[in-house]
Motif scaffolding. Structure first.
Motif, PDB file in Angstrom:
ATOM      1  N   ILE A  91       8.217  -2.495  32.235  1.00 18.78           N
ATOM      2  CA  ILE A  91       9.143  -1.453  32.697  1.00 18.78           C
ATOM      3  C   ILE A  91       8.364  -0.219  33.150  1.00 18.78           C
ATOM      4  CG2 ILE A  91       9.492  -0.500  30.371  1.00 18.78           C
ATOM      5  CD1 ILE A  91      12.136  -0.722  33.160  1.00 18.78           C
ATOM      6  N   ALA A  92       7.250   0.088  32.480  1.00 19.69           N
ATOM      7  CA  ALA A  92       6.459   1.263  32.838  1.00 19.69           C
ATOM      8  C   ALA A  92       5.824   1.102  34.217  1.00 19.69           C
ATOM      9  CB  ALA A  92       5.380   1.517  31.795  1.00 19.69           C
ATOM     10  N   LEU A  93       5.366  -0.089  34.554  1.00 22.40           N
ATOM     11  CA  LEU A  93       4.780  -0.315  35.871  1.00 22.40           C
ATOM     12  C   LEU A  93       5.831  -0.151  36.966  1.00 22.40           C
ATOM     13  CD1 LEU A  93       2.413  -3.350  35.192  1.00 22.40           C
ATOM     14  CD2 LEU A  93       1.772  -0.973  35.614  1.00 22.40           C
ATOM     15  N   LYS A  94       7.028  -0.619  36.713  1.00 29.96           N
ATOM     16  CA  LYS A  94       8.120  -0.451  37.684  1.00 29.96           C
ATOM     17  C   LYS A  94       8.447   1.024  37.872  1.00 29.96           C
ATOM     18  CE  LYS A  94      10.315  -4.908  36.643  1.00 29.96           C
ATOM     19  NZ  LYS A  94      11.526  -5.580  36.079  1.00 29.96           N
ATOM     20  N   LEU A  95       8.533   1.744  36.783  1.00 25.26           N
ATOM     21  CA  LEU A  95       8.889   3.163  36.860  1.00 25.26           C
ATOM     22  C   LEU A  95       7.729   4.007  37.383  1.00 25.26           C
ATOM     23  CD1 LEU A  95      10.936   3.534  33.552  1.00 25.26           C
ATOM     24  CD2 LEU A  95      11.781   3.200  35.884  1.00 25.26           C
ATOM     25  N   GLY A  96       6.501   3.562  37.133  1.00 20.23           N
ATOM     26  CA  GLY A  96       5.349   4.262  37.682  1.00 20.23           C
ATOM     27  C   GLY A  96       5.359   4.216  39.204  1.00 20.23           C
ATOM     28  N   SER A  97       5.760   3.079  39.762  1.00 19.95           N
ATOM     29  CA  SER A  97       5.885   2.952  41.209  1.00 19.95           C
ATOM     30  C   SER A  97       6.961   3.889  41.742  1.00 19.95           C
ATOM     31  CB  SER A  97       6.229   1.501  41.572  1.00 19.95           C
ATOM     32  OG  SER A  97       6.422   1.348  42.957  1.00 19.95           O
ATOM     33  N   VAL A  98       8.044   4.033  40.986  1.00 19.63           N
ATOM     34  CA  VAL A  98       9.128   4.938  41.365  1.00 19.63           C
ATOM     35  C   VAL A  98       8.635   6.383  41.383  1.00 19.63           C
ATOM     36  CG1 VAL A  98      11.322   5.919  40.558  1.00 19.63           C
ATOM     37  CG2 VAL A  98      10.981   3.433  40.549  1.00 19.63           C
ATOM     38  N   LEU A  99       7.871   6.769  40.361  1.00 20.56           N
ATOM     39  CA  LEU A  99       7.331   8.127  40.271  1.00 20.56           C
ATOM     40  C   LEU A  99       6.363   8.398  41.416  1.00 20.56           C
ATOM     41  CD1 LEU A  99       7.151  10.778  38.687  1.00 20.56           C
ATOM     42  CD2 LEU A  99       5.359   9.727  37.280  1.00 20.56           C
ATOM     43  N   LEU A 100       5.561   7.386  41.776  1.00 18.60           N
ATOM     44  CA  LEU A 100       4.607   7.525  42.875  1.00 18.60           C
ATOM     45  C   LEU A 100       5.326   7.814  44.193  1.00 18.60           C
ATOM     46  CD1 LEU A 100       1.568   7.333  43.523  1.00 18.60           C
ATOM     47  CD2 LEU A 100       1.923   4.907  44.036  1.00 18.60           C
ATOM     48  N   GLU A 101       6.550   7.304  44.322  1.00 22.72           N
ATOM     49  CA  GLU A 101       7.347   7.531  45.522  1.00 22.72           C
ATOM     50  C   GLU A 101       8.063   8.882  45.499  1.00 22.72           C
ATOM     51  OE1 GLU A 101      10.028   4.262  45.692  1.00 22.72           O
ATOM     52  OE2 GLU A 101       8.458   2.765  46.063  1.00 22.72           O
ATOM     53  N   GLY A 102       7.866   9.642  44.413  1.00 25.41           N
ATOM     54  CA  GLY A 102       8.480  10.955  44.309  1.00 25.41           C
ATOM     55  C   GLY A 102       9.907  10.929  43.802  1.00 25.41           C
ATOM     56  N   LYS A 103      10.321   9.816  43.220  1.00 28.42           N
ATOM     57  CA  LYS A 103      11.677   9.695  42.704  1.00 28.42           C
ATOM     58  C   LYS A 103      11.703   9.923  41.195  1.00 28.42           C
ATOM     59  CE  LYS A 103      12.887   6.280  46.250  1.00 28.42           C
ATOM     60  NZ  LYS A 103      13.344   4.891  46.524  1.00 28.42           N
ATOM     61  N   ASP A 104      12.870  10.117  40.663  1.00 31.14           N
ATOM     62  CA  ASP A 104      13.048  10.388  39.236  1.00 31.14           C
ATOM     63  C   ASP A 104      13.045   9.069  38.461  1.00 31.14           C
ATOM     64  OD1 ASP A 104      13.776  11.146  36.709  1.00 31.14           O
ATOM     65  OD2 ASP A 104      15.731  11.958  37.261  1.00 31.14           O
ATOM     66  N   PRO A 105      12.033   8.828  37.615  1.00 33.79           N
ATOM     67  CA  PRO A 105      11.970   7.558  36.889  1.00 33.79           C
ATOM     68  C   PRO A 105      13.072   7.414  35.839  1.00 33.79           C
ATOM     69  CG  PRO A 105      10.257   9.038  36.108  1.00 33.79           C
ATOM     70  CD  PRO A 105      10.872   9.689  37.320  1.00 33.79           C
ATOM     71  N   VAL A 106      13.578   8.535  35.315  1.00 34.91           N
ATOM     72  CA  VAL A 106      14.645   8.453  34.320  1.00 34.91           C
ATOM     73  C   VAL A 106      15.945   7.984  34.969  1.00 34.91           C
ATOM     74  CG1 VAL A 106      16.075   9.739  32.699  1.00 34.91           C
ATOM     75  CG2 VAL A 106      13.616  10.157  32.794  1.00 34.91           C
ATOM     76  N   GLU A 107      16.323   8.657  36.052  1.00 34.66           N
ATOM     77  CA  GLU A 107      17.543   8.253  36.748  1.00 34.66           C
ATOM     78  C   GLU A 107      17.437   6.811  37.236  1.00 34.66           C
ATOM     79  OE1 GLU A 107      20.212   9.219  40.745  1.00 34.66           O
ATOM     80  OE2 GLU A 107      18.600  10.604  40.159  1.00 34.66           O
ATOM     81  N   THR A 108      16.314   6.488  37.860  1.00 35.79           N
ATOM     82  CA  THR A 108      16.135   5.130  38.379  1.00 35.79           C
ATOM     83  C   THR A 108      16.159   4.108  37.257  1.00 35.79           C
ATOM     84  OG1 THR A 108      14.788   5.983  40.204  1.00 35.79           O
ATOM     85  CG2 THR A 108      14.626   3.635  39.728  1.00 35.79           C
TER      86      THR A 108
END
Length: 210
Positions: free
Chosen positions: A77-94
């Motif tokens: 789950i952290a790798l998925k959310l890390g990719s989201v953060l790299l894109e400038g998106k909110d990992p919590v909401e996503t």
């Protein structure tokens, strides 16, 4: 709980938390999805706003420092959310949305957002003060004017600045043995702009309109 930076070095506390199932990011995201869905359903066609606050930012710090590298149970789950953060998106909401469809009336606010209702600022959690300093009741009065905020766990009113209490337990491990002003308390803003701070004592409360 799962990515709390204040307990990263507390090996025994972390071991107990692991045994209690409190170190799983995915579990917390599922619980958040379930709770937001419950509240959104109760609100029917009214919007539910999630205010940006310091605790969700724990996850960004966790991902940014790659702390999941030593926690294999959180790796996927952290790798998925890390990719989201790299894109400038909110990992919590996503992450919360990844756990299931949320009702359409749930809104996530950013730090720079405004949410003024009846002239009251409701978009500030309260952890940010002036010029990078920590938030205080006086800095909130100066910065926001009329506002309802949280963060301190202690209800307080200074003229048109209202701070709600906590929804946590009143005694937590890091406050054990100390005195504090924590109290469960919510705030209500009625149509017409009248606010009310409602303390909860031993599970009981009474508002102007029940």
């Amino acid at each position: 709980h799962s990515v709390n930076p204040h307990e990263r070095q507390d090996t025994i506390k972390r071991a107990r938390a692991f045994e209690d199932g409190r170190l799983s990011i995915e579990t917390e995201l599922k619980e958040a999805n379930k709770e937001l869905s419950r509240i959104a359903k109760a609100m029917k066609n009214k919007d539910v706003y999630v205010v940006a606050s310091n605790h969700p930012f724990f996850l960004e710090r966790y991902l940014d420092r790659a702390e999941y590298s030593s926690e294999p149970w959180n790796l996927e789950i952290a790798l998925k959310l890390g990719s989201v953060l790299l894109e400038g998106k909110d990992p919590v909401e996503t992450g919360i949305r990844m756990m299931g469809t949320l009702p359409n009336n749930v809104r996530f606010l950013k730090l720079h957002n405004d949410l003024k209702v009846e002239g009251w600022q409701l978009a500030s959690h309260g952890h940010k003060g002036s010029s990078g300093a920590r938030g205080s009741v006086r800095s909130r009065e100066i910065g926001w004017g009329k506002s309802i905020t949280g963060h301190t766990h202690a209800p307080e009113i200074l003229r048109n600045t209202i701070m709600v209490g906590t929804s946590t337990k009143l005694e937590l491990p890091y406050t054990e043995g100390s005195s504090n002003s924590w109290l469960a308390a919510n705030a209500v803003l009625y149509e017409g702009g009248l606010p009310e701070l409602i303390p909860i004592i031993n599970g009981k409360w009474k508002g102007r309109i029940e």
